[in-house]
Design an enzyme around this catalytic site. Structure first.
Site, PDB file in Angstrom:
ATOM      1  NE  ARG A  75       2.145 -27.900   9.208  1.00 34.54           N
ATOM      2  CZ  ARG A  75       1.337 -27.730  10.263  1.00 34.54           C
ATOM      3  NH1 ARG A  75       0.077 -28.098  10.217  1.00 34.54           N
ATOM      4  NH2 ARG A  75       1.789 -27.161  11.358  1.00 34.54           N
ATOM      5  CG  HIS A 119       1.974 -29.895  15.894  1.00 30.65           C
ATOM      6  ND1 HIS A 119       1.479 -29.662  14.628  1.00 30.65           N
ATOM      7  CD2 HIS A 119       0.875 -30.007  16.677  1.00 30.65           C
ATOM      8  CE1 HIS A 119       0.161 -29.639  14.647  1.00 30.65           C
ATOM      9  NE2 HIS A 119      -0.237 -29.852  15.885  1.00 30.65           N
ATOM     10  CD  GLU A 164      -3.184 -24.727  15.505  1.00 30.28           C
ATOM     11  OE1 GLU A 164      -3.534 -25.001  16.665  1.00 30.28           O
ATOM     12  OE2 GLU A 164      -3.778 -25.163  14.512  1.00 30.28           O
ATOM     13  CG  ASN A 289      -2.911 -24.666  11.123  1.00 30.80           C
ATOM     14  OD1 ASN A 289      -2.414 -24.778  10.004  1.00 30.80           O
ATOM     15  ND2 ASN A 289      -2.346 -25.142  12.219  1.00 30.80           N
ATOM     16  CE1 TYR A 291      -8.995 -28.186  11.830  1.00 30.76           C
ATOM     17  CE2 TYR A 291      -7.429 -26.482  12.447  1.00 30.76           C
ATOM     18  CZ  TYR A 291      -7.703 -27.770  12.044  1.00 30.76           C
ATOM     19  OH  TYR A 291      -6.676 -28.652  11.848  1.00 30.76           O
ATOM     20  CD  GLU A 349      -3.189 -28.171  11.788  1.00 27.22           C
ATOM     21  OE1 GLU A 349      -4.260 -28.104  12.442  1.00 27.22           O
ATOM     22  OE2 GLU A 349      -2.072 -28.277  12.327  1.00 27.22           O
TER      23      GLU A 349
HETATM   24  O1  IFM Z   1      -5.471 -31.581  16.151  1.00 33.49           O
HETATM   25  C1  IFM Z   1      -5.247 -30.208  16.096  1.00 33.49           C
HETATM   26  C2  IFM Z   1      -3.850 -29.912  15.609  1.00 33.49           C
HETATM   27  O2  IFM Z   1      -2.895 -30.517  16.401  1.00 33.49           O
HETATM   28  C3  IFM Z   1      -3.601 -28.428  15.608  1.00 33.49           C
HETATM   29  N1  IFM Z   1      -4.633 -27.715  14.899  1.00 33.49           N
HETATM   30  C4  IFM Z   1      -6.003 -28.040  15.217  1.00 33.49           C
HETATM   31  C5  IFM Z   1      -6.222 -29.532  15.154  1.00 33.49           C
HETATM   32  C6  IFM Z   1      -7.690 -29.871  15.511  1.00 33.49           C
HETATM   33  O3  IFM Z   1      -7.976 -29.462  16.796  1.00 33.49           O
END
Ligand code: IFM
Length: 450
Positions: A75, A119, A164, A289, A291, A349
């Site tokens: 990606r 992005h 995002e 995404n 985290y 992500e």
């Molecule tokens: O690096 C970023 C990415 O560009 C978008 N999602 C989160 C990642 C980590 O912060």
């Protein structure tokens, strides 16, 4: 034990400004991150994306590295200003040629491309005309999207419109930590709507010429109240609306979360029924995404959602200060299924920054990242067992790279990059991920990484 489905995509992700370098090469126009990172004090280490991972010149080596690791899908994002230096109008063929070479090299190496159109690197020329706060931005984006579909849909099977959108609104227009560095709630509200209109215009355009699949990529965060009090629960609900539902509710339900007009007040724009209908057109997948999780308490002084994040002693955090909470990944994937129906999903992500230590022999043994990946992949598998239509997983990131306002101080890569020499060294996590891919997930049972 459920295994990962046949045809599950094992991928890695990057984005243009974070890795390419050479942002102005071969006729490219300036983008907002170039402008923002070159202004003083916007980036922690005063760095910028001028060189980054030099991927613009080393992309073949990077593709070969992916092949060696067994990565089956990649990606990446394309830089709008490389192909349309003024954002609209004149096409820069050299920019298109670069992405064409990248895509061909991926396919020659049996790696499936997933292309993200946006992005975060808006052409500066469009920013100068009002950027995302201008309602014309939907037409600008559709023009760019059409150009890319015509050039690459014969070779690219998976398309993402915008990466995002919440981060664009919150970090770019509320907090001002990202380009274009504004702090203006009225503008943020307009940008929120315009991004949705742009996404819809790009999907519309895809239906006219595209033959494959297109979706939206959102960052999602389980938000839990820090206590049982009503005030904290309501704070969690407000933040959930702002962060998790702001874009998915309009796209998948055709509704605006009722908390948003309350939060933004008179700044919130009107939406006609027609606009909502257009925004709700079907997409082929949702990209997630993932985290961290947030625990929040009510705080009238904190931001739009009046919710303040509370850190917890004895909880693991990454170098970004993000809580490691792998079960939250399964929670989020299931939440999508329950709230929005059985839409196909990709984890577009997932990954973590840690303070990696290079050994004297140059190797990088990033045990915390191995553990992080393992736990999150197990959570992804649990979601599949519970019926989520999960089609693939993309680790963030293939390479250490330019982490926006943190510059090069935070490393998310499976592959270590020495930014002085551009030498790439796969970390232990790259080897681990490679084993997972090779064994279709069976290596997750390997106790050596417990
Ligand atoms: O690096 C970023 C990415 O560009 C978008 N999602 C989160 C990642 C980590 O912060």
């Amino acid at each position: 034990m459920t295994t990962f489905p046949a045809n599950f995509l094992w991928g890695a992700a990057t984005s243009a400004y974070q890795i390419e370098g050479s942002p102005l090469a071969d006729g490219a126009g300036e983008n907002i991150w170039h402008r923002f990172s070159h202004a003083p004090n916007n980036i922690a280490d005063q760095s910028n994306g001028d060189v980054a991972c030099d991927h613009y010149r080393r992309f073949r080596d990077d593709v070969h590295l992916m092949r060696e690791l067994g990565i089956g899908a990649y990606r990446f994002s394309t830089s709008w200003a490389r192909v349309l230096p003024e954002g609209v109008g004149r096409v820069n063929q050299a920019g298109l040629d670069f992405y064409s070479r990248l895509i061909d090299t991926l396919l020659e190496n049996h790696i499936q491309p997933m292309l993200t159109l946006y992005h975060w690197d808006l052409p500066q020329a469009l920013e100068d005309r009002g950027g995302w706060a201008d309602p014309r931005s939907a037409d600008w984006f559709a023009e760019y999207a059409q150009l890319m579909y015509r050039a690459f849909d014969d070779r690219v099977p998976l398309w993402c419109t915008i990466n995002e959108p919440w981060v664009i609104v919150d970090q770019g227009y509320v907090e001002g930590r990202h380009a274009p560095g504004r702090r203006d709630w009225a503008e943020a509200a307009a940008v929120s709507k315009n991004l949705l209109c742009a996404h819809a215009a790009a999907v519309d355009a895809y239906r006219a010429v595209g033959k494959h699949a297109i979706g939206l990529v959102v960052n999602l965060v389980p938000i839990h109240p820090a206590s049982d009090s009503d005030a904290d629960r309501q704070a969690a609900q407000r933040l959930d609306a702002y962060l998790n539902r702001q874009f998915l509710d309009p796209v998948l339900l055709g509704e605006v979360p009722p908390e948003l007009p309350q939060m933004f007040g008179a700044d919130w724009p009107n939406w006609t029924a027609d606009e909502l209908r257009r925004i709700r057109q079907p997409i082929d997948f949702v990209g997630v995404n993932y985290y961290l999780r947030l625990r929040v308490c009510d705080d009238p002084k904190t931001g739009l959602a009046r919710a303040r994040a509370v850190t917890q002693p004895n909880c693991p955090y990454t170098a970004m200060g993000w809580e490691i909470y792998s079960q939250g990944l399964a929670e989020i994937l299931l939440w999508i299924k329950e709230r929005y129906g059985d839409v196909p999903q990709y984890i577009t992500e997932n990954g973590a920054a840690f303070d990696d230590i290079s050994l004297p022999n140059g190797a990088v043994d990033d045990a915390p990242r191995v553990q992080y990946l393992k736990e999150h992949l197990v959570a992804a598998r649990r979601a599949i067992e519970a019926g989520v239509n999960l089609r693939g997983y993309f680790a963030w990131s293939l390479l250490d790279n330019f982490e926006w306002q943190c510059g090069y101080s935070k490393r998310f890569g499976l592959v270590h990059v020495d930014f002085a020499t551009q030498r790439r060294v796969p970390k232990s996590s790259a080897r681990f991920y490679s084993n997972v891919i090779r064994t279709d997930g069976a290596a997750l049972e390997d106790k050596t990484h417990a």
